[in-house]
Design a protein around this motif. Structure first.
Motif, short mmCIF file in Angstrom:
data_model
loop_
_atom_site.label_atom_id
_atom_site.label_comp_id
_atom_site.label_asym_id
_atom_site.label_seq_id
_atom_site.Cartn_x
_atom_site.Cartn_y
_atom_site.Cartn_z
N ALA A 7 0.88 -1.17 0.00
CA ALA A 7 0.00 0.00 0.00
C ALA A 7 0.92 1.22 0.00
CB ALA A 7 -0.89 0.01 1.23
N SER A 12 -3.23 4.24 -2.25
CA SER A 12 -3.93 4.30 -0.96
C SER A 12 -4.15 5.74 -0.52
CB SER A 12 -3.11 3.57 0.12
OG SER A 12 -2.84 2.25 -0.24
N THR A 89 -7.04 -2.07 -1.89
CA THR A 89 -5.91 -1.15 -1.84
C THR A 89 -4.59 -1.79 -2.26
OG1 THR A 89 -6.94 0.13 -0.06
CG2 THR A 89 -4.55 0.30 -0.29
#
Length: 457
Positions: A7, A12, A89
């Motif tokens: 991420a 994100s 994500t």
């Protein structure tokens, strides 16, 4: 088989990254506990990324799907981010792509500010923390050590970091329009952690001489003494926060250190002491730069007239474009290093088979030498000749094992051993899994592979 779940600032939100950062320290152990063949984990958590590097001890060709789902559950349990959000994500990198991804990250090629220097140290510390927690494996050790070597090579051989670019310097560059004269600016540095030293160096390069430091964990005096600046006590923190032209926060504590209430208390105390701002002073005179993750500064500080907040989200928006030539050269070096890493891993994957073949041949050799001795032929010449013959016979299989491993054709070598000598070797795992097709991707997770070698070279 190596796996990476990533991420970052590209996929994100800042809120998700903040939650992942807070829960990062204990995540590795929780991941390993949830799946029996996940043998190791190293977590890299910075202000703009959270990545889990995992060593899956499975045979070649095995699917990592269940392990990935277990890892997501472990990350969710440790950070409080729901599994559904993580699936939407996280990027999923596996096999040979893991080395190239980490090498690029460590070299600053995936940072908000391309080429920034802090990330290499953060990656190195991530490995050290994993060692302390007992979650590394030999393959993860080799991966991270090679990543550090690659980042040094990129730094030394390209111009990508020549200007000393960093997140800190970008933040101060954005602040230049708010600070009239750096030489007379009064700066309060909050924190003595990962960015404090870099922040102080960048401030001094701009000509700042009046720097004070406050540490919410009580390390201000030590940091100030080693850097020749003034420490600020807990009691004086609010007063100094009100007096500062620039407050730069870079601490890792998990609560807001600078708040509107703190600034109001400091203003009231300075007014009582007769040391506050003059009534005619310009309102927009205080800038706060928040480099902390989780956030060091409460959003309500902007409710106070004259206070402006520059946080990581804002800094990220203003990150400069890559310098194309330097970046292209750096990625070329990263690609080469990744291919070399994978080639070594592939060769290591056939090590059990090579050892088995050598053992088989030398066992036969020892038997023949003993048989010759039993028949009265115990001369050194005979033994020397037999050992030389064994070495000659093994030479070509040893060369072919390396060639086949680099081509990803380990099965051809192990199959040949079985067919010719009856030597059966279990399919390799760990390093050997790098060349294997890793099976289907977990639902909702993007699978990111390294570029084809031909397109990199």
């Amino acid at each position: 088989m190596l796996i990476c779940l990533s991420a970052n600032h590209k996929n994100s939100s800042f809120d998700v990254l903040e939650k992942l950062s807070v829960g990062a320290p204990g995540t590795a152990g929780g991941i390993i506990e949830r799946y029996p063949t996940l043998s190791g984990a190293v977590i890299v958590a910075t202000c703009n990324r959270f990545e889990a590097y995992l060593d899956l001890d499975e045979p070649d060709g095995a699917s990592p799907l269940e392990a990935v789902q277990a890892a997501i559950a472990g990350v969710s349990a440790g950070t409080g981010v729901t599994a559904d959000v993580l699936r939407e994500t996280l990027d999923f990198v596996h096999g040979n792509g893991v080395a190239e991804h980490l090498f690029a990250v460590t070299s600053g090629l995936e940072s908000v500010v391309v080429g920034e220097g802090e990330i290499a140290g953060q990656v190195r510390r991530s490995l050290e923390e994993a060692r302390e927690r007992g979650t590394t494996t030999p393959e993860l050790e080799r991966l991270f050590q090679r990543a550090s070597q690659t980042s040094r090579g990129v730094k030394n051989r390209t111009g990508i970091g020549a200007a000393g670019r960093s997140l800190v310097r970008l933040a101060l560059q954005l602040a230049e329009t708010r600070i009239v004269d750096w030489a007379t600016a009064r700066v309060l540095l909050v924190g003595t952690g990962r960015y404090a030293g870099a922040s102080l160096a960048a401030l001094r390069d701009l000509g700042v001489t009046d720097v004070r430091v406050y540490s919410p964990t009580g390390r201000a005096a030590k940091f100030a003494g080693s850097h020749g600046i003034t420490p600020v006590s807990e009691r004086a923190f609010a007063l100094e926060a009100d007096r500062a032209d620039l407050i730069l926060t870079c601490t890792t504590v998990e609560h807001h250190v600078v708040t509107a209430a703190l600034l109001r208390a400091g203003a009231a105390a300075n007014e009582d002491a007769g040391t506050g701002a003059e009534p005619e002073a310009p309102a927009a005179r205080r800038l706060i730069i928040d480099l902390g993750l989780p956030r060091n500064v409460a959003p309500d500080v902007t409710e106070i007239p004259g206070v402006e907040l520059l946080d990581l989200e804002t800094i990220r928006i203003h990150a400069p474009l890559e310098e194309l030539n330097a970046t292209s050269e750096a990625r070329l070096l990263v690609g080469r290093a990744a291919r070399k890493f994978s080639a070594v891993a592939e060769e290591q994957s056939l090590a059990p088979a090579v050892v088995a073949l050598r053992s088989h041949v030398f066992d036969l050799l020892d038997s023949e030498i003993e048989r010759a001795r039993a028949h009265g032929d115990d001369t050194e010449q005979t033994e020397r000749a037999l050992r030389h013959l064994a070495s000659v016979l093994l030479h070509t299989p040893m060369v072919r094992s390396r060639e086949l491993a680099r081509a990803g054709e380990q099965a051809a070598f192990t199959g040949g051993l079985d067919a010719l000598f009856g030597i059966r070797v279990e399919s390799g795992s760990g390093a050997g899994g790098q060349a294997a097709a890793a099976g289907p991707t977990a639902p909702g997770i993007r699978s990111v592979r390294a570029d084809d070698a031909a397109s990199i070279a």
